[in-house]
Design a protein around this motif. Structure first.
Motif, PDB file in Angstrom:
ATOM      1  N   LEU A  18      54.752  11.663  21.854  1.00 53.48           N
ATOM      2  CA  LEU A  18      55.037  11.431  20.494  1.00 53.48           C
ATOM      3  C   LEU A  18      53.948  11.455  19.426  1.00 53.48           C
ATOM      4  CD1 LEU A  18      57.615  10.879  18.933  1.00 53.48           C
ATOM      5  CD2 LEU A  18      57.310   8.440  19.695  1.00 53.48           C
ATOM      6  N   HIS A  19      52.560  10.763  19.876  1.00 51.07           N
ATOM      7  CA  HIS A  19      51.628  10.845  19.205  1.00 51.07           C
ATOM      8  C   HIS A  19      51.059  12.360  18.693  1.00 51.07           C
ATOM      9  CE1 HIS A  19      50.491   6.593  18.871  1.00 51.07           C
ATOM     10  NE2 HIS A  19      50.649   6.586  20.158  1.00 51.07           N
ATOM     11  N   THR A  20      51.050  13.006  19.628  1.00 54.90           N
ATOM     12  CA  THR A  20      51.078  14.794  19.252  1.00 54.90           C
ATOM     13  C   THR A  20      51.970  15.221  18.176  1.00 54.90           C
ATOM     14  OG1 THR A  20      50.167  14.994  21.490  1.00 54.90           O
ATOM     15  CG2 THR A  20      50.732  16.928  20.247  1.00 54.90           C
ATOM     16  N   VAL A  21      53.238  14.854  18.275  1.00 55.86           N
ATOM     17  CA  VAL A  21      54.140  15.384  17.108  1.00 55.86           C
ATOM     18  C   VAL A  21      53.737  14.481  16.027  1.00 55.86           C
ATOM     19  CG1 VAL A  21      56.659  15.107  16.573  1.00 55.86           C
ATOM     20  CG2 VAL A  21      56.107  15.438  18.992  1.00 55.86           C
ATOM     21  N   ILE A  22      53.417  13.343  15.757  1.00 55.50           N
ATOM     22  CA  ILE A  22      53.086  12.606  14.592  1.00 55.50           C
ATOM     23  C   ILE A  22      51.924  13.241  14.165  1.00 55.50           C
ATOM     24  CG2 ILE A  22      52.359  10.444  13.716  1.00 55.50           C
ATOM     25  CD1 ILE A  22      54.261   9.143  15.751  1.00 55.50           C
ATOM     26  N   GLY A  23      50.836  13.556  14.873  1.00 55.53           N
ATOM     27  CA  GLY A  23      49.511  14.060  14.549  1.00 55.53           C
ATOM     28  C   GLY A  23      49.613  15.544  13.841  1.00 55.53           C
ATOM     29  N   PHE A  24      50.333  16.206  14.647  1.00 57.96           N
ATOM     30  CA  PHE A  24      50.427  17.605  14.108  1.00 57.96           C
ATOM     31  C   PHE A  24      51.352  17.781  12.775  1.00 57.96           C
ATOM     32  CE2 PHE A  24      49.151  19.107  18.010  1.00 57.96           C
ATOM     33  CZ  PHE A  24      48.027  20.051  17.902  1.00 57.96           C
ATOM     34  N   SER A  25      52.485  16.876  12.779  1.00 56.08           N
ATOM     35  CA  SER A  25      53.214  16.897  11.568  1.00 56.08           C
ATOM     36  C   SER A  25      52.535  16.440  10.361  1.00 56.08           C
ATOM     37  CB  SER A  25      54.538  15.702  11.646  1.00 56.08           C
ATOM     38  OG  SER A  25      54.281  14.538  12.074  1.00 56.08           O
ATOM     39  N   GLU A  26      51.574  15.280  10.459  1.00 53.84           N
ATOM     40  CA  GLU A  26      50.623  15.011   9.472  1.00 53.84           C
ATOM     41  C   GLU A  26      49.781  16.155   9.122  1.00 53.84           C
ATOM     42  OE1 GLU A  26      48.660  11.692  11.091  1.00 53.84           O
ATOM     43  OE2 GLU A  26      50.448  10.020  10.505  1.00 53.84           O
ATOM     44  N   LEU A  27      49.189  16.857  10.098  1.00 60.22           N
ATOM     45  CA  LEU A  27      48.329  18.123   9.710  1.00 60.22           C
ATOM     46  C   LEU A  27      48.928  18.991   8.946  1.00 60.22           C
ATOM     47  CD1 LEU A  27      46.382  18.451  12.978  1.00 60.22           C
ATOM     48  CD2 LEU A  27      45.475  17.677  10.902  1.00 60.22           C
ATOM     49  N   LEU A  28      50.225  19.267   9.248  1.00 61.44           N
ATOM     50  CA  LEU A  28      51.082  20.342   8.787  1.00 61.44           C
ATOM     51  C   LEU A  28      51.387  19.824   7.074  1.00 61.44           C
ATOM     52  CD1 LEU A  28      53.855  21.498  11.472  1.00 61.44           C
ATOM     53  CD2 LEU A  28      52.044  22.798  10.218  1.00 61.44           C
ATOM     54  N   ALA A  29      51.483  18.571   7.038  1.00 62.44           N
ATOM     55  CA  ALA A  29      51.870  17.869   6.039  1.00 62.44           C
ATOM     56  C   ALA A  29      50.779  17.978   4.788  1.00 62.44           C
ATOM     57  CB  ALA A  29      52.310  16.504   5.789  1.00 62.44           C
ATOM     58  N   GLU A  30      49.532  18.212   5.285  1.00 58.54           N
ATOM     59  CA  GLU A  30      48.163  18.281   4.475  1.00 58.54           C
ATOM     60  C   GLU A  30      47.996  19.756   4.068  1.00 58.54           C
ATOM     61  OE1 GLU A  30      45.058  16.737   6.877  1.00 58.54           O
ATOM     62  OE2 GLU A  30      45.739  14.473   6.799  1.00 58.54           O
ATOM     63  N   GLU A  31      48.806  20.716   4.623  1.00 58.52           N
ATOM     64  CA  GLU A  31      48.523  22.180   4.273  1.00 58.52           C
ATOM     65  C   GLU A  31      47.347  22.555   4.155  1.00 58.52           C
ATOM     66  OE1 GLU A  31      51.802  22.972   0.975  1.00 58.52           O
ATOM     67  OE2 GLU A  31      51.145  21.000   0.338  1.00 58.52           O
ATOM     68  N   LEU A  32      46.609  22.109   5.229  1.00 55.22           N
ATOM     69  CA  LEU A  32      45.109  22.692   5.534  1.00 55.22           C
ATOM     70  C   LEU A  32      45.365  24.211   6.025  1.00 55.22           C
ATOM     71  CD1 LEU A  32      43.446  19.748   7.326  1.00 55.22           C
ATOM     72  CD2 LEU A  32      43.383  20.429   4.906  1.00 55.22           C
ATOM     73  N   GLU A  33      46.219  24.670   6.483  1.00 54.78           N
ATOM     74  CA  GLU A  33      46.443  25.954   7.155  1.00 54.78           C
ATOM     75  C   GLU A  33      47.256  26.888   6.212  1.00 54.78           C
ATOM     76  OE1 GLU A  33      44.616  27.239   9.823  1.00 54.78           O
ATOM     77  OE2 GLU A  33      43.850  24.950  10.012  1.00 54.78           O
ATOM     78  N   GLY A  34      47.441  26.384   5.028  1.00 58.25           N
ATOM     79  CA  GLY A  34      48.386  27.105   4.010  1.00 58.25           C
ATOM     80  C   GLY A  34      49.264  26.338   3.478  1.00 58.25           C
ATOM     81  N   PRO A  35      49.689  26.837   2.336  1.00 57.92           N
ATOM     82  CA  PRO A  35      50.779  26.012   1.590  1.00 57.92           C
ATOM     83  C   PRO A  35      52.266  26.121   2.463  1.00 57.92           C
ATOM     84  CG  PRO A  35      50.433  28.037   0.685  1.00 57.92           C
ATOM     85  CD  PRO A  35      49.352  27.981   1.597  1.00 57.92           C
ATOM     86  N   LEU A  36      53.146  25.092   2.109  1.00 60.64           N
ATOM     87  CA  LEU A  36      54.524  25.043   2.514  1.00 60.64           C
ATOM     88  C   LEU A  36      55.431  24.935   1.378  1.00 60.64           C
ATOM     89  CD1 LEU A  36      54.271  22.035   5.179  1.00 60.64           C
ATOM     90  CD2 LEU A  36      54.004  24.355   5.794  1.00 60.64           C
ATOM     91  N   ASN A  37      56.652  25.652   1.799  1.00 61.39           N
ATOM     92  CA  ASN A  37      57.655  25.658   0.531  1.00 61.39           C
ATOM     93  C   ASN A  37      58.219  24.393   0.819  1.00 61.39           C
ATOM     94  OD1 ASN A  37      59.717  25.725   2.666  1.00 61.39           O
ATOM     95  ND2 ASN A  37      59.350  28.040   2.730  1.00 61.39           N
ATOM     96  N   GLU A  38      59.118  23.992  -0.276  1.00 61.47           N
ATOM     97  CA  GLU A  38      59.756  22.689  -0.398  1.00 61.47           C
ATOM     98  C   GLU A  38      60.464  22.451   0.702  1.00 61.47           C
ATOM     99  OE1 GLU A  38      59.434  20.442  -2.746  1.00 61.47           O
ATOM    100  OE2 GLU A  38      57.698  21.531  -3.347  1.00 61.47           O
TER     101      GLU A  38
END
Length: 532
Positions: free
Chosen positions: A315-335
């Protein structure tokens, strides 16, 4: 013949018994009151069951101990006493008391048999008075006639024996009880009414009695037997009274057939032994079941603790990667992607909170929660907790106020204190409608910090005030009409408060909001109150 139902048999015996049968528990409250007790004393079973024994000694009891004292003492034989009835009149009774014990010897209560001997005592007194009169004027015809009438009306067998051991007087009851007619007994040895194997011993006792004559009351504890004409034996009780005239010395004996009473006592004793055996078996079964339940509960706690640890890692892994995705370090996310990632992150945090509750409960049940006490500032701990709560309140437009006394320091487990406060505040926000208000008040009194979390929420029905602190208990509805969480928060909170040496309670009415209060010991420096 099929086995009789012990309950039916007991009810039949108690209903047919001429004796009042009373059972008291260890608190002195009545648990059994049969129909004879109702008839003798006037109180119905509905008036006495579950209450203290209403029978009190009469003013004429002459120092006889009260029934309550007898029922809480050791086993006793027959005791003569007078007791008051419901209507205020008194009744003469004879009392037999026995302790009620289970097979382990533990005292469970007291059993008493009480016989109404008013008529018999009156007859005995009258007989004694009449004998005293006949001692003064034995030759009087009128006195002799009165004595004879009373003798024949007596409910017990009455005989008079001279110094040679010969029967010189008897009544009709004596004839019926022993099966002889009057002529067969008059001027015959009293040994005729005694079992053959006991006659030599009885002769010695009789000789000693002549040298030291004294009145022996009925029910003196001796196990005696009488012998009928047909050779059969039966249990008896005998009262002896020496009677001395100017020229002779006689003994008057009043004899009572106790066959029915002995049978009733034996039946009650057999039922009691059977009940004790069945109770012992039931207790053993319950103990075995309790051990199984304790083992299952322990295995459940171990399983929950193990699973909680196993679930938290991924679960900590899921939380960590969701936070990384939200930071858009690997590219922008659509809405839409942002919305999905936000849901993943939010629900993962909620799931982590539930897992932490289960893990805390497992530690509590295993006794592994250890407090780490330290001295810290109360106001600072409250503000740190509110920092996590205010976003939840803002989302529902809930106004949060604090009123914290100026306490320089308190001694407690800082982390657990904040957990207690967080659980109460999160519940207050959860159950308060939009636009409501939540308040936190902290004061000191009598060596305790008292913290109150109040809200203007939906409130709690009175019958649920105790239940809300039970494990897995959830209120019937939230402000959204759904149940959230595991129902462990308040159970964990209660344990943490009590482990600090404090106390927690709730004051609430349905629709009127709630006030959760808890106390813990503290140390402080003098200061003044502040509000924000």
């Amino acid at each position: 013949m099929p086995d009789q139902d012990p309950a039916v048999l007991l009810k039949a015996v108690l209903g047919a018994s001429p004796f009042a049968v009373i059972v008291l528990d260890l608190k002195g409250h009545v648990t059994l009151w049969n129909s004879a007790a109702e008839r003798i004393f006037g109180w119905t079973s509905e008036e006495v069951l579950g209450r203290p024994l209403p029978i009190v000694p009469d003013a004429d009891s002459q120092g006889a101990p009260p029934v309550e004292t007898q029922l809480h003492g050791a086993a006793q034989g027959g005791v003569d006493a007078r007791r008051r009835k419901k209507d205020g009149t008194s009744v003469a009774v004879e009392i037999w008391v026995s302790p009620l014990k289970d097979c382990d010897g533990s005292l469970r209560g007291r059993l008493a048999l009480l016989a109404d001997v008013t008529e018999r005592r009156a007859v005995e007194r009258e007989v004694k008075n009449l004998m005293a009169e006949t001692e003064v004027a034995r030759s009087g015809i009128q006195a002799e006639r009165r004595f004879r009438d009373l003798l024949e009306a007596a409910p017990d067998a009455i005989i008079e024996v001279n110094r040679d051991g010969h029967i010189v007087l008897l009544n009709r009851v004596t004839e019926r009880m022993f099966g002889y007619n009057r002529d067969e007994l008059l001027n015959r040895s009293v040994d005729l009414l005694i079992p053959e194997d006991l006659r030599p011993t009885h002769s010695l006792h009789r000789g000693r009695y002549w040298h030291h004559p004294e009145t022996r009351l009925m029910g003196s504890g001796l196990a005696l037997q009488g012998r009928r004409k047909d050779g059969s034996y039966f249990p008896v009780e005998i009262s002896l009274s020496p009677l001395k005239s100017e020229d002779e010395f006689h003994i008057t004996a009043i004899i009572r057939d106790t066959t029915e009473r002995k049978q009733a006592e034996d039946n009650i004793r057999a039922i009691q032994e059977r009940y004790t055996h069945e109770l012992s078996e039931t207790n053993r079964e319950l103990e075995a079941r309790n051990r199984e339940i304790e083992r299952a509960n322990r295995l459940k706690s171990e399983f929950l603790a193990s699973m909680s640890h196993e679930l938290r890692t991924p679960l900590h892994t899921v939380i960590g990667f969701s936070e990384l995705l939200a930071e858009e370090l690997e590219g922008p996310l659509n809405e839409k992607q942002k919305r999905f990632v936000n849901h993943i992150h939010k629900d993962s945090l909620h799931l982590l909170e539930l897992i932490n509750d289960v893990l805390d409960l497992s530690k509590i049940e295993a006794g592994k929660v250890v407090l780490r006490r330290e001295t810290f500032d109360l106001a600072g701990a409250v503000e740190e907790t509110l920092a996590s709560i205010r976003p939840l309140g803002t989302a529902k437009d809930i106004h949060i106020e604090t009123h914290i006394a100026d306490l320089s320091a308190i001694q407690a487990d800082r982390v657990r204190f904040k957990q207690i406060l967080f659980n109460l505040l999160s519940n207050a926000v959860k159950f308060t409608p939009e636009g409501g208000r939540v308040e936190v008040d902290a004061t000191f009194e009598d060596g305790l910090v008292r913290v109150v979390v109040s809200d203007t929420g939906i409130g709690i029905p009175a019958h649920e005030h105790r239940s809300v602190f039970d494990k897995f208990y959830q209120l019937s509805a939230t402000t959204k009409g759904v149940r959230e969480g595991t129902g462990l928060g308040l159970a964990i909170t209660k344990h943490l408060v009590e482990q600090h040496g404090g106390h927690i309670w709730v004051e609430s009415e349905l629709g009127e909001g709630s006030r959760f209060s808890f106390t813990i010991p503290f140390s402080r420096a003098e200061g003044r109150g502040a509000a924000s």
